[in-house]
Design an enzyme around this catalytic site. Sequence first.
Site, short mmCIF file in Angstrom:
data_model
loop_
_atom_site.label_atom_id
_atom_site.label_comp_id
_atom_site.label_asym_id
_atom_site.label_seq_id
_atom_site.Cartn_x
_atom_site.Cartn_y
_atom_site.Cartn_z
N ASP A 166 -21.70 -42.22 63.80
CA ASP A 166 -21.29 -42.70 65.11
C ASP A 166 -19.77 -42.67 65.26
OD1 ASP A 166 -21.83 -43.70 67.66
OD2 ASP A 166 -23.21 -45.23 66.91
N GLU A 190 -20.40 -38.46 68.62
CA GLU A 190 -19.13 -38.88 69.22
C GLU A 190 -19.22 -38.86 70.74
OE1 GLU A 190 -16.45 -35.79 70.34
OE2 GLU A 190 -18.52 -35.72 70.96
N TRP A 191 -20.48 -38.87 71.25
CA TRP A 191 -20.79 -39.08 72.67
C TRP A 191 -20.24 -38.00 73.60
CZ3 TRP A 191 -17.53 -43.90 71.60
CH2 TRP A 191 -18.15 -44.70 70.63
N GLY A 192 -19.98 -36.82 73.05
CA GLY A 192 -19.48 -35.73 73.88
C GLY A 192 -18.02 -35.85 74.23
N GLU A 197 -15.16 -34.94 72.80
CA GLU A 197 -14.30 -33.76 72.64
C GLU A 197 -15.09 -32.46 72.79
OE1 GLU A 197 -11.12 -33.47 72.36
OE2 GLU A 197 -10.56 -35.59 72.19
N ASP A 199 -25.15 -42.97 75.31
CA ASP A 199 -26.45 -43.44 74.85
C ASP A 199 -27.50 -43.31 75.95
OD1 ASP A 199 -25.21 -44.12 72.50
OD2 ASP A 199 -25.45 -46.29 72.73
#
Length: 414
Positions: A159, A196-198, A200, A218
């Site tokens: 995460d 990394e939740w998009g 970069e 999420d």
Amino acid sequence: MALLLVYVCAFALSLACGVLAVDNGLGLVPPMGWNTWCTLGKCGRDYCDKDEIMSIADAMASNGMKELGYEYINMDDCWADHRDSDGTIVPDENRFPDGLEPVIKYVNSKGFKFGVYTDAGLYTCSQGERSHKIPGSYGHYEQDANTYASWGVEYVKMDWCNTKVNGTQLDPKVQYPQMSKALNATGKPIFFNSCEWGVEGPWEWMAQYANSWRTGPDHHDEWSSTAKIIEINAGFGKYAGPGGWNDLDFLMTGGQGCESEKPLEHCPGMSDEEYRTEFSMWCLTGSPLLVATDVRNLTSIMKEILLNDEMIAVNQDKHGKGGNRIGEWKCSEGAQYCQIWSKPLSDGSFAVGLYNAGNMTHSITLEFKLLDITGEATVRDLWAKKDLGTFSESFTPPEPVPSHGAKVYKIKKA
């Protein structure tokens, strides 16, 4: 030598498909399995202990999931507690009194692989009802990788919380490659999922380091969240392929857990139609299929969806292509609400989703020219598991697509 051969073959296959994949030989098709995150109570409140993990393994070994390819049993942010004097990560002794190794061996004995969660930063995202923060892997990537490998772990999710160190923000393009290198250096093939939740644009560069990468925030058990994630992934299919996949996040099929006084029950946040759409779009995009609800109690809608072998076959197709939105159909709410998605399959056919993102029922027509098909094509309904016949130039379902619904067909030139 055999392991090296697998790596070389997997790498060659990934290049042939246009994706530079991490060289661990894994993820030739999207992973399937289960995760602890939303099983007991609402998402993020799962207590996560040895009894839960072992009972999930028992259930998946007997309810039809194992035979269909659900192979990973993964723990999310719930299991670790602290580091010992040597810096080794230590599982919560109240939840895992004998450590993780006996649990992992039990999961393996049932025919499944075991996965754990960590974080790239100083601490994980959730304390999990503890009075202290849980250590992340920052500064311990190599040590944690070796620990996981020694336990028999075969899947690691990392995460992106608490990633500001001494006032400086960490860079995912530095941290994820470091953990990837550490995992590969163990000599044990370990599936690596970046989360990394998009932030970069990982779809553009992460395939060199991870087997799957989260493309957005999420996913929650509510339609607005599902619709947002579908929209985010509309153009990402070209980045997916053997060895590396766009991860839309967990499946909420059937509903997250209820309050603690209702063990094994589901409290759905979406309708049955919306859960079908969720699964349809996860399959069409080639996303990992990781269920985060309680599979010890498969409700009728969970059985219908999670055990649909024809939809799973679309997701697991060996051609290894991600699906994309390829067109829109004019409808009263606006063309942006009546969408056409497609995923090419290894037998030369196409899986096609007619997706209604709107709030009204709409009729959506597929024109075969969108698939570069001229003339006639056969059509099979993958939810009804029924051949519908041969059609010329286009196909319109006999019944309109309901609000928030998706009808999925297999289209093949006649």
